[in-house]
Write an enzyme that holds these catalytic residues in place. Structure first.
Site, mmCIF file in Angstrom:
data_model
loop_
_atom_site.group_PDB
_atom_site.id
_atom_site.type_symbol
_atom_site.label_atom_id
_atom_site.label_comp_id
_atom_site.label_asym_id
_atom_site.label_seq_id
_atom_site.Cartn_x
_atom_site.Cartn_y
_atom_site.Cartn_z
ATOM 1 N N ASP A 105 0.804 -1.223 0.000
ATOM 2 C CA ASP A 105 0.000 0.000 0.000
ATOM 3 C C ASP A 105 0.836 1.270 0.000
ATOM 4 O O ASP A 105 2.001 1.270 0.400
ATOM 5 C CB ASP A 105 -0.880 0.034 1.261
ATOM 6 C CG ASP A 105 -2.048 -0.930 1.184
ATOM 7 O OD1 ASP A 105 -2.065 -1.787 0.281
ATOM 8 O OD2 ASP A 105 -2.939 -0.820 2.043
ATOM 9 N N HIS A 250 3.654 -2.354 3.110
ATOM 10 C CA HIS A 250 3.692 -1.011 2.517
ATOM 11 C C HIS A 250 4.976 -0.818 1.722
ATOM 12 O O HIS A 250 6.045 -1.252 2.159
ATOM 13 C CB HIS A 250 3.603 0.049 3.612
ATOM 14 C CG HIS A 250 2.310 -0.001 4.377
ATOM 15 N ND1 HIS A 250 2.087 -0.916 5.381
ATOM 16 C CD2 HIS A 250 1.170 0.719 4.250
ATOM 17 C CE1 HIS A 250 0.858 -0.748 5.855
ATOM 18 N NE2 HIS A 250 0.280 0.240 5.189
#
Ligand code: ZN
Length: 282
Positions: A105, A250
């Site tokens: 992400d 992430h």
């Protein structure tokens, strides 16, 4: 009512037009998925019990566990039928064999995303990247590379706000702008989205569905954003590994060196244990 709330977006109109032409059910599945007689046509959006690890020495069949996107029921990717309005995001996904889904992400970030793409390429696996529109607009070459490598590029809003604090019109702007950047860059609009901070509300589900996207949360949170150390991230993934498990990491939003290093370790380990790493396609 504001003007923008009255007029459906360009994509919504296209999808409505597509749905008028044919009634086609949309469901999330993997290629080769089989379903027991009488089983539900769509997966439950809630997570089931933690999945078991595969038995040691489980048979591996690359053709079965290395999933590829499928083309879907509609004649073109653009005019796929609108997904239903969900009440919850998917927390895990149906699977073939020992398949897991890796998601990254907040990117793309030129400091970390290229390393992650390189590692995924080295092991010939596909993952999902939930990009922020603003980051994507600055790093279009990386978004193009994601798509070229067969990864799924999902929508993670434009500026990573807490959508639950926004008016519906602002949620729509955040999501629509991001979908447009992704489509302009890759040629295909996103079909998956993820709410920043996992903060979903009814408006986000409605607008996501209007824009042709399904909501995906995660099963395993690596907490990599807390920079807990590479070992901890690897352990989180290994402990949570199981069929249909969706892993959250992430590739942007801070120093992600640990996330990059962890992937280099856990990815070959998971593959060696017989897990497939793949992506879904509605
Ligand atoms: Zn995020």
């Amino acid at each position: 009512m504001k003007k923008e709330e009255m007029i459906p977006g360009r994509r919504a109109l296209l999808r409505i037009a597509a749905c008028l032409g044919a009634v086609v059910t949309t469901r999330v599945m993997f290629p080769g998925e089989t379903r027991a007689p009488g089983a539900a046509a769509a997966p439950a959006p809630a997570a089931g019990p933690p999945a078991a690890r595969p038995p040691a020495g489980a048979a591996r069949n690359p053709a079965a566990y290395r999933l590829l996107p499928m083309t879907g029921d509609a004649p073109s990717g653009r005019l796929t039928p609108a997904p239903p309005v969900r009440r919850k995001p998917f927390l895990e996904l149906p699977q073939v064999g020992h398949t897991m889904v890796l998601t990254f992400d907040d990117g793309p970030d030129p400091r970390y995303t290229p390393d992650i793409l390189r590692t995924l390429r080295a092991h010939d696996v596909r993952a999902m990247f939930f990009v922020c529109g603003e980051m994507a607009s600055y790093n279009r070459d990386l978004v193009r590379q994601m798509a070229a490598d067969g990864h799924i590029v999902g929508n993670h809003t434009w500026s990573h706000p807490q959508m639950v604090k926004l008016a519906p019109s602002a949620i729509r702007k955040e999501m629509e702008r991001t979908s447009e950047v992704i489509e302009d860059t890759t040629g295909t609009p996103p079909v998956w989205y993820r709410a920043p901070y996992g903060a979903w509300n009814r408006h986000s589900f409605e607008i996501g569905a209007e824009l042709g996207m399904e909501p995906l949360a995660w099963t395993v949170d690596t907490l990599d954003w807390t920079t807990p150390g590479t070992d901890r991230i690897v352990k989180a993934v290994r402990d949570g590994a199981g069929p249909g498990v969706v892993v959250l990491s992430h590739d942007a939003g801070g120093n992600r060196e640990q996330s990059v290093a962890a992937l280099r370790r856990y990815l070959p380990e998971l593959i060696a244990e017989g897990y497939g790493i793949g992506v879904p396609h509605p």
